[in-house]
Structures are given as C-alpha cells and as structure tokens.
Design a protein around this motif. Sequence first.
Motif, mmCIF file in Angstrom:
data_model
loop_
_atom_site.group_PDB
_atom_site.id
_atom_site.type_symbol
_atom_site.label_atom_id
_atom_site.label_comp_id
_atom_site.label_asym_id
_atom_site.label_seq_id
_atom_site.Cartn_x
_atom_site.Cartn_y
_atom_site.Cartn_z
ATOM 1 N N ILE A 41 10.675 12.949 -3.922
ATOM 2 C CA ILE A 41 10.764 14.406 -3.801
ATOM 3 C C ILE A 41 12.038 14.921 -4.461
ATOM 4 C CG2 ILE A 41 10.973 16.319 -2.164
ATOM 5 C CD1 ILE A 41 9.286 14.614 -0.203
ATOM 6 N N ARG A 42 13.140 14.246 -4.207
ATOM 7 C CA ARG A 42 14.415 14.663 -4.793
ATOM 8 C C ARG A 42 14.377 14.580 -6.320
ATOM 9 N NH1 ARG A 42 18.075 11.607 -6.721
ATOM 10 N NH2 ARG A 42 17.271 9.759 -5.640
ATOM 11 N N GLN A 43 13.872 13.477 -6.844
ATOM 12 C CA GLN A 43 13.828 13.287 -8.293
ATOM 13 C C GLN A 43 12.961 14.339 -8.972
ATOM 14 O OE1 GLN A 43 12.433 9.241 -8.620
ATOM 15 N NE2 GLN A 43 14.263 8.421 -7.625
ATOM 16 N N GLN A 44 11.788 14.588 -8.421
ATOM 17 C CA GLN A 44 10.889 15.561 -9.033
ATOM 18 C C GLN A 44 11.433 16.985 -8.908
ATOM 19 O OE1 GLN A 44 8.265 15.176 -10.891
ATOM 20 N NE2 GLN A 44 8.173 12.940 -10.716
ATOM 21 N N GLN A 90 0.825 -1.207 0.000
ATOM 22 C CA GLN A 90 0.000 0.000 0.000
ATOM 23 C C GLN A 90 0.859 1.258 0.000
ATOM 24 O OE1 GLN A 90 -2.160 1.609 3.687
ATOM 25 N NE2 GLN A 90 -3.779 0.484 2.627
ATOM 26 N N VAL A 91 1.864 1.282 0.851
ATOM 27 C CA VAL A 91 2.746 2.441 0.926
ATOM 28 C C VAL A 91 3.519 2.629 -0.376
ATOM 29 C CG1 VAL A 91 4.784 3.386 2.081
ATOM 30 C CG2 VAL A 91 2.945 2.386 3.429
ATOM 31 N N ALA A 92 3.988 1.538 -0.957
ATOM 32 C CA ALA A 92 4.744 1.626 -2.206
ATOM 33 C C ALA A 92 3.885 2.216 -3.321
ATOM 34 C CB ALA A 92 5.258 0.246 -2.596
ATOM 35 N N GLN A 93 2.612 1.814 -3.402
ATOM 36 C CA GLN A 93 1.732 2.336 -4.450
ATOM 37 C C GLN A 93 1.445 3.814 -4.238
ATOM 38 O OE1 GLN A 93 0.529 0.725 -7.323
ATOM 39 N NE2 GLN A 93 0.156 2.893 -7.730
ATOM 40 N N ASN A 149 12.454 0.028 10.773
ATOM 41 C CA ASN A 149 13.181 0.133 9.513
ATOM 42 C C ASN A 149 12.225 0.308 8.337
ATOM 43 O OD1 ASN A 149 15.482 -0.222 11.041
ATOM 44 N ND2 ASN A 149 15.710 -2.387 10.537
ATOM 45 N N PHE A 150 11.085 -0.384 8.397
ATOM 46 C CA PHE A 150 10.071 -0.234 7.343
ATOM 47 C C PHE A 150 9.530 1.191 7.306
ATOM 48 C CE2 PHE A 150 5.310 -0.341 6.980
ATOM 49 C CZ PHE A 150 5.264 -0.225 5.591
ATOM 50 N N LEU A 151 9.207 1.751 8.464
ATOM 51 C CA LEU A 151 8.617 3.080 8.518
ATOM 52 C C LEU A 151 9.601 4.163 8.062
ATOM 53 C CD1 LEU A 151 6.684 2.660 11.873
ATOM 54 C CD2 LEU A 151 5.671 2.883 9.599
ATOM 55 N N GLN A 152 10.823 4.136 8.590
ATOM 56 C CA GLN A 152 11.802 5.127 8.150
ATOM 57 C C GLN A 152 12.182 4.884 6.691
ATOM 58 O OE1 GLN A 152 12.852 7.933 9.821
ATOM 59 N NE2 GLN A 152 13.778 8.461 7.843
ATOM 60 N N GLY A 153 12.229 3.613 6.287
ATOM 61 C CA GLY A 153 12.505 3.307 4.885
ATOM 62 C C GLY A 153 11.437 3.870 3.963
ATOM 63 N N SER A 154 10.194 3.893 4.431
ATOM 64 C CA SER A 154 9.114 4.487 3.639
ATOM 65 C C SER A 154 9.287 5.993 3.523
ATOM 66 C CB SER A 154 7.762 4.151 4.276
ATOM 67 O OG SER A 154 7.545 2.754 4.304
ATOM 68 N N VAL A 155 9.736 6.624 4.601
ATOM 69 C CA VAL A 155 10.052 8.057 4.545
ATOM 70 C C VAL A 155 11.171 8.297 3.534
ATOM 71 C CG1 VAL A 155 10.932 10.034 5.850
ATOM 72 C CG2 VAL A 155 9.312 8.454 6.919
ATOM 73 N N ASN A 156 12.185 7.464 3.572
ATOM 74 C CA ASN A 156 13.318 7.625 2.661
ATOM 75 C C ASN A 156 12.898 7.447 1.207
ATOM 76 O OD1 ASN A 156 14.822 7.947 4.989
ATOM 77 N ND2 ASN A 156 15.695 5.886 4.944
ATOM 78 N N ALA A 157 12.003 6.479 0.954
ATOM 79 C CA ALA A 157 11.516 6.266 -0.412
ATOM 80 C C ALA A 157 10.723 7.476 -0.896
ATOM 81 C CB ALA A 157 10.661 4.998 -0.466
#
Length: 307
Positions: free
Chosen positions: A243-246, A176-179, A230-238
């Motif tokens: 944000i960086r790319q855009q 869900q988070v990835a989508q 790790n999942f939660l902070q990893g989701s923030v990082n993703a």
Amino acid sequence: MKRLFNGRLSTGRVVTRVAARRRGRGRVARGAVGAIVLAGAALGGTAVPAAAAAQEYVALGDSMASGPLIPDITGPIGCGRSTHNYAHELASRLGAALRDVTCSGAKTTHMTQSQSTSVGGVDTGTVPPQLDALTASTALVTLTIGGNDVGLVGIAQDCATLDPTATPCKGEFEEQVAQRTRDFGPKLSAVLDGIRARSPKARIVVTGYGLYIKQNGCWPVQPVLPTDANFLQGSVNAMNDVIRQQTTAHGGTYVDLVTPSAGHDACQSSSRRWVEGYVPVHAAAPLHPNAQGEAAYAAVLGGVLGA
C-alpha cells in the motif's frame, strides 16, 4: 475489511463460521456476529479546524474504514457503515462535506464494480461502485483497501487454537498469502489511477492497516500461537508495504497506522485496545477497530492533514 482478523464479514454480511480442525491442530470456534447494531451511545468529540479544510471529502474502503457494529448505523445496512467510523470523525475535525461510501466486504474490484451485500445470509441488495462518488470538485479522498484482496480473515480463523502443542499454521498458508499480496499491488495501482482520473485536484490519502496483535501474541487471551501471531501481523505489515509503495508511486499520502497502534492491539485491556479480539468486548466486529480505534485513526489522519 472482510477478512482481517475477524469473524467473517463476507460481502457486507456477518457470518458465523466454525474453525476447522486441521492436521491434528485443535481449533477454537470462530467468533460470530448476529446482526448489525442499529443504536448505541454516540462517541463524543469536539471538531477542530484544520489548516486547510477539505470542502468535498469522499471516503472509500472496506470494513476497517466503515466500522461495522459500531453505533450508529448509516447508509446501506449491508455495508455496516458507522456514524463513528474514522471518516465521520475526520470530517467533523475538518469541517468537510463528507460522502462516505465505505462498505464491509469491499475489494479493489468494488471500486469500479457494484457490490452485493447481505446481513446474516439475507440479501440486502447492491451498492454502486465506490469510485462513482468521486467528482471533479472532490478535494480529499481517503482509501483503506486490500484486506479482502489478500483474504487474511479465513486464514486467521483457521490458525486459532486452544491447544498449545498444535502445529503452527504458518507453513500451511505462507505461500498463498505472499502470492495474494503480490497480486494486490497492480490492483491498487489501477484504483489509484481511477481516483486521479475522476478527481484530478483531490489530495489522496491511503491508510495502511493497524496493529492487530503484538509480537508473539498473547495466547490464550487471543487464541493464536506465538509463531502464528507473528505470521498474521507480519502478513498485515507486508500488505501495508505494498500500500505504501503504490500510494507513493501515484503521488498520494500514505498513513501508517501500525506505529501509533503500539500498545493498543487486541491483547490489551478493554480500555486500551483499538481493535477487538476474536470475542469482542465492545460494540464492534471481531478483530476490527472499535469506536476508540476509529477515533484514534481519525486523529492520526487529522494530524497528517494538518501538517
């Protein structure tokens, strides 16, 4: 940001939620905030001139930028906007004329649409689309957005547990988070296009979100299991990667807040942390930046602009 590691701030309101027990996982009660703090000690600081101070500065964004519950309140109460959020601290450093329209609960849609706000379930009216604050003479724009589009706060709350044998929640929410993170990219792209159209001469500076919890967490100080921390902070990082790319693709300046936040996450002592945990120890919303964090973010932004 409405939904990033905090007691839920829904469309500018602060809501008490009780974490659900799922699949045999024991869940802790969610942190709650009763009302916007209206007064408090001012954060000290000395304004310093920048190499090229912005004449007209517009701050856009969600609750990570607005600074809910950090004294003193300014603007619409439902937005939880503080006089010591990073925009006010940065404007002081730059000697800039600030127009701060940041608002708790804001999503990318609220850049071009009005936003309903409330506090404790009480309607506090609507605020105009944030991009309405931009003009052709705007010289600097800062933006922090995305946390509510991805919607991590509810997931972070459901992942909280005081049971060390609980099943990690990562498998339940990862897809869900990835989508949502993928869907966020085009939305941010449209926002950046809108900023450029309204303020063609402005320097656009977009922040990522900071380090909320260190590698493997610190259960039970912050009640999430190591895998889920790790999942939660990893989701923030993703989300930060999007944000960086855009930002780069649209000719803006991306500012990383994870790296300078090392050693200042919610697992640290009260004197070192830049963000609050599930139960705040400073006047700030749960798992949002506190006054020290907002001032630190302003220093990072000031360094980028000075360079």
